[in-house]
Design an enzyme around this catalytic site. Structure first.
Site, PDB file in Angstrom:
ATOM      1  N   THR A   1      -6.425  10.932   6.525  1.00 58.96           N
ATOM      2  CA  THR A   1      -6.636   9.588   6.005  1.00 58.96           C
ATOM      3  C   THR A   1      -5.485   8.668   6.395  1.00 58.96           C
ATOM      4  OG1 THR A   1      -5.417   9.842   3.929  1.00 58.96           O
ATOM      5  CG2 THR A   1      -7.721  10.576   3.959  1.00 58.96           C
ATOM      6  N   ASP A   2      -5.714   7.376   6.245  1.00 57.24           N
ATOM      7  CA  ASP A   2      -4.626   6.424   6.279  1.00 57.24           C
ATOM      8  C   ASP A   2      -3.925   6.478   4.914  1.00 57.24           C
ATOM      9  OD1 ASP A   2      -2.919   4.437   7.174  1.00 57.24           O
ATOM     10  OD2 ASP A   2      -4.538   3.213   8.000  1.00 57.24           O
ATOM     11  N   CYS A   3      -2.754   5.877   4.847  1.00 58.82           N
ATOM     12  CA  CYS A   3      -1.918   5.959   3.652  1.00 58.82           C
ATOM     13  C   CYS A   3      -2.620   5.348   2.437  1.00 58.82           C
ATOM     14  CB  CYS A   3      -0.601   5.241   3.920  1.00 58.82           C
ATOM     15  SG  CYS A   3       0.531   5.246   2.523  1.00 58.82           S
TER      16      CYS A   3
END
Length: 766
Positions: free
Chosen positions: A293-295
């Site tokens: 995932t992205d942050c």
């Protein structure tokens, strides 16, 4: 234990290891905390792992660390408290050693680092941003740059990176436009393939290889109003034909990691979109890597997208959709075991995700070669060879937009030159976002690049004044700028934008250009992640400064340093020459001087269309025929079209042939054209191939880029350039979402940009 047997395959070793792991240990492999928070630096420059990190290892472990060597205002890692290249490698070894010696199964950490345009660590080479890289139209050069970035990062122990960015930008008001290669899916795809080949090398476990992560999957560059992470409204057919295309080509090239975007598409967040993450990516394309995932993206499922009411539901949605690792956030660590115990996810689904992460670690050679060589890191990182490469990339990416009366190149024997503007001598303003702190002298500014041309005469012949800031309405620097300009034979105006975060550099005295440190921070940042604009005009009083300088009657050369297109009709009309450099990186000053003085003939070409005014957006070249005719106030044509760029020489196109001119749907033809350098000096030309499908079962773009070649020709030299056209160049995505080549007439155009060229016809028949 079979998983420690290097003679077995990664899959066999993974299967054995999974059988030995508890549920807590498996979940640990899906978690990626912030790496810079896992250690403290001692007075002797060694590091110690924190008690919190030790506790996390004891409670089931950690699969990966994000940004262990990342240095910037967000991490609060500075030149003073940060790590040198050698110290960084030693720190990675210390952390890795602790994990291997203090965990039950000795599973190594996967260190993931940011490398958008160079490793985001202290001492690493800062290359130009992707928008400049795309403007080179030179995929071979970019491949070489990626090899350098991979070597620097892996030498310190980083094994994965979160690039390339494959977003196709629709609205340049978006603050992350600088991170993209441009507005065309074919061009982005070509650079995507080059990045995979360059970053990952021949094998993932090579000492100079880096696991590439494709982002942001998908349509992140097509959000509402150019606002970061805003919803995307797009049909599946367009999604497959445009935004998914670069990702598909990168997967075919061997990409092994993908990062979903923050945005939703038609109401479904990419983070839990099973159609994209499983059906398309794995089932249709055969992707065999892992998805991170992205942050904080899983948090957004609870707070933002609101597709989940609880943390357990959010964690379950992500895992079931195909997420294998959570970057930086705590949702998997906090809620996934509870979701497993509640039956929201199964042990098999957990095994699938953990197995993908573990298998990648085996492929990367982390189990068999977990440590790095600090001495080698010290030799490789920030080397002169890499600095020279950064200068070449910057020079090839600089675009000459206007050159009235052959104002450029400047003569070596000219008198005095005034270098004026907020971007003339502000190092961080030419680097772009995702940049680490820089030691004094590491960055060559425009002023320094020009001064270097004059040697001992620089103090006498080169005058400098900042004039104003990027933002703000102070005109206190105007008088001194006008004084400098009045003494000069030519004025170089270095203006534009900034993606520089607050590195504690203070500000400048607008009257003298001297550094001033005050108790008040001043940020000129008007671009970068989360910094979207409502307009594309220059900020502050920059335009007014140029107008005042212009009144002196001197030749004015505008050098834009910026992260997105600028629309300033007055400058387009009145400046004698305009150079677009985007953010050219650490060697940008030298590269710009090389262009201004003619040592390098400009060969950069636009990969984003520049509108006359923001109300024209979207103004991308590959629009549909039904886009309309004009606005009441203006037409639909851009100020500078996609593919455009001038040279100090002149190129002519002739003798276009398409043979054979009639092919079956599964056939191929060859396009040939003669390109002649009709000027009196050597130069590089970007030969661009566009195809128009004249009638189809679905509406088509008026034209679409399907090939390009960058060639170098001596004065008077002619070369025949050829392209092969087949299924890949002619197919469209049909209503069934499958690629198909339909019979009919196609128009072939080959030329210097998207608006002009030689044309010929091609017929495809059953």
């Amino acid at each position: 234990m079979d998983y420690k047997n290097a003679s077995l395959s990664p899959k066999q070793r993974t299967e054995d290891l999974l059988k030995r792991m508890t549920a807590e240990e498996k979940i640990g492999q899906l978690v990626q905390p912030f790496g810079w928070k896992t250690y403290t630096k001692n007075e002797d420059n060694t590091i110690e792992v924190t008690d919190e990190f030790k506790a996390q290892i004891a409670q089931g472990g950690i699969g990966s660390l994000y940004g262990t060597l990342r240095a910037d205002p967000w991490t609060e890692v500075t030149l003073e408290n940060g790590l040198s290249p050698k110290e960084g490698a030693e720190a990675i070894n210390t952390i890795q050693r602790y994990v291997l010696e203090n965990s039950r199964l000795g599973i190594p950490i996967l260190f993931g680092e940011e490398c958008s345009h160079g490793h985001m660590a202290i001492g690493a080479t800062v290359f130009p941003v992707p928008l400049t890289i795309g403007s080179t139209w030179n995929t071979e050069l970019y491949r070489e740059m990626c090899r350098a970035v991979a070597a620097e990062t892996r030498s310190q122990g980083g094994a994965a990176t979160y690039s390339p960015v494959l977003d196709v930008v629709r609205d340049p008001r978006w603050g992350r436009t600088e991170e993209t290669f441009g507005e065309d899916p074919h061009l982005v795809a070509e650079f995507a393939v080059a990045s995979i080949q360059g970053l990952q090398g021949e094998r993932l476990d090579g000492e100079d290889s880096l696991l590439a992560t494709l982002k942001h999957f998908v349509a992140y560059g097509a959000s509402e109003g150019g606002r970061n992470g805003a919803p995307v409204h797009m049909g599946l057919r367009e999604l497959h034909e445009v935004d998914l295309h670069p990702f598909k080509k990168a997967v075919e090239a061997g990409a092994m990691s993908v990062m979903p975007a923050y945005n939703e598409i038609d109401g479904v967040p990419c983070t839990n979109n099973k159609y994209l993450l499983h059906d398309v990516l794995r089932e249709q394309w055969g992707f065999d890597g892992f998805i991170i995932t992205d942050c904080g993206a899983i948090n957004m499922l609870v707070s933002g997208h609101n597709t989940a009411a609880t943390g357990e539901e959010a964690a379950a949605q992500a895992l079931k959709a195909g997420i294998d690792m959570e970057m930086s956030g705590t949702m998997f660590r906090t809620y996934l075991l509870k979701a497993l115990e509640a039956g929201l996810v199964t042990e098999e689904e957990l095994d699938l995700a953990a197995g993908r992460v573990l298998e990648m670690k085996f492929r990367l050679g982390l189990f068999d070669r977990p440590y790095t060589d600090p001495e080698r890191a010290e030799q490789i990182i920030g080397s002169q060879a890499h600095a020279d490469l950064a200068r070449q990339v910057a020079a090839e990416g600089v675009i000459l937009l206007k050159n009235e009366g052959a104002t450029l190149p400047l003569r070596a024997d000219m008198g005095k030159i005034a270098v004026i503007g907020p971007n003339a001598n502000t190092p961080y303003n030419q680097l772009g976002d995702y940049t680490s702190p820089q030691a004094p002298g590491q960055i060559v500014t425009v002023l320094e690049g020009i001064r270097s041309r004059f040697g001992d005469d620089a103090d006498h012949r080169v005058l400098y004044a900042p004039g104003c800031r990027i933002k703000g309405d102070s005109r206190e620097g105007f008088a001194y700028a006008l004084e400098c300009a009045s003494q000069a034979d030519v004025v170089v105006m270095a203006i534009g934008g900034s993606s520089a975060r607050d590195f504690g550099e203070g500000t400048i005295d607008l009257r003298t250009g001297a550094s001033v440190v005050t108790e008040h921070s001043w940020s000129d940042m008007e671009c970068g992640e989360g910094i979207d604009r409502a307009t594309l005009q220059l900020m502050g009083v920059q335009l007014e400064l140029v107008q005042e300088i212009h009144k002196l009657g001197k030749p004015v050369v505008v050098v834009y340093i910026n992260g997105r297109p600028i629309t300033e009709p007055w400058i387009d009309e009145h400046a004698h020459a305009i150079v677009e450099a985007w953010y050219p990186g650490q060697e940008g000053g030298h590269a710009i001087a090389d262009i201004l003085f003619g040592d390098v003939n400009p060969s950069g070409r636009l990969t984003v269309s520049i509108p006359k005014e923001v109300g024209q957006l979207p103004v991308n070249y590959n629009a549909k025929r039904t886009r309309g005719k004009r606005y009441l106030e203006t037409d639909l044509e851009p100020r500078y079209p996609f593919g455009y760029g001038l040279s100090y020489t002149r190129f002519e196109y002739s003798n276009l042939t398409v043979e054979p001119a009639v092919i079956p749907v599964d056939g191929e033809t060859t396009v040939r054209i003669d390109v002649t350098n009709a000027g009196d000096r050597e130069g590089a030309e970007v030969v661009q191939l566009y195809i128009s499908d004249l009638a189809a079962s679905v509406t088509r773009p008026e034209k679409a880029l399907k090939g390009f070649r960058k060639i170098r020709l001596g004065a008077g030299e002619t070369r025949t350039v050829s392209f092969t056209i087949g299924r890949e160049q002619l197919e469209l995505i049909g209503m069934d979402l499958k690629p198909v080549v339909e019979p009919g007439e196609f128009r072939i155009m080959v030329g210097p940009d998207s608006t002009r060229g030689e044309t010929a016809s091609l017929r495809v028949q059953e």
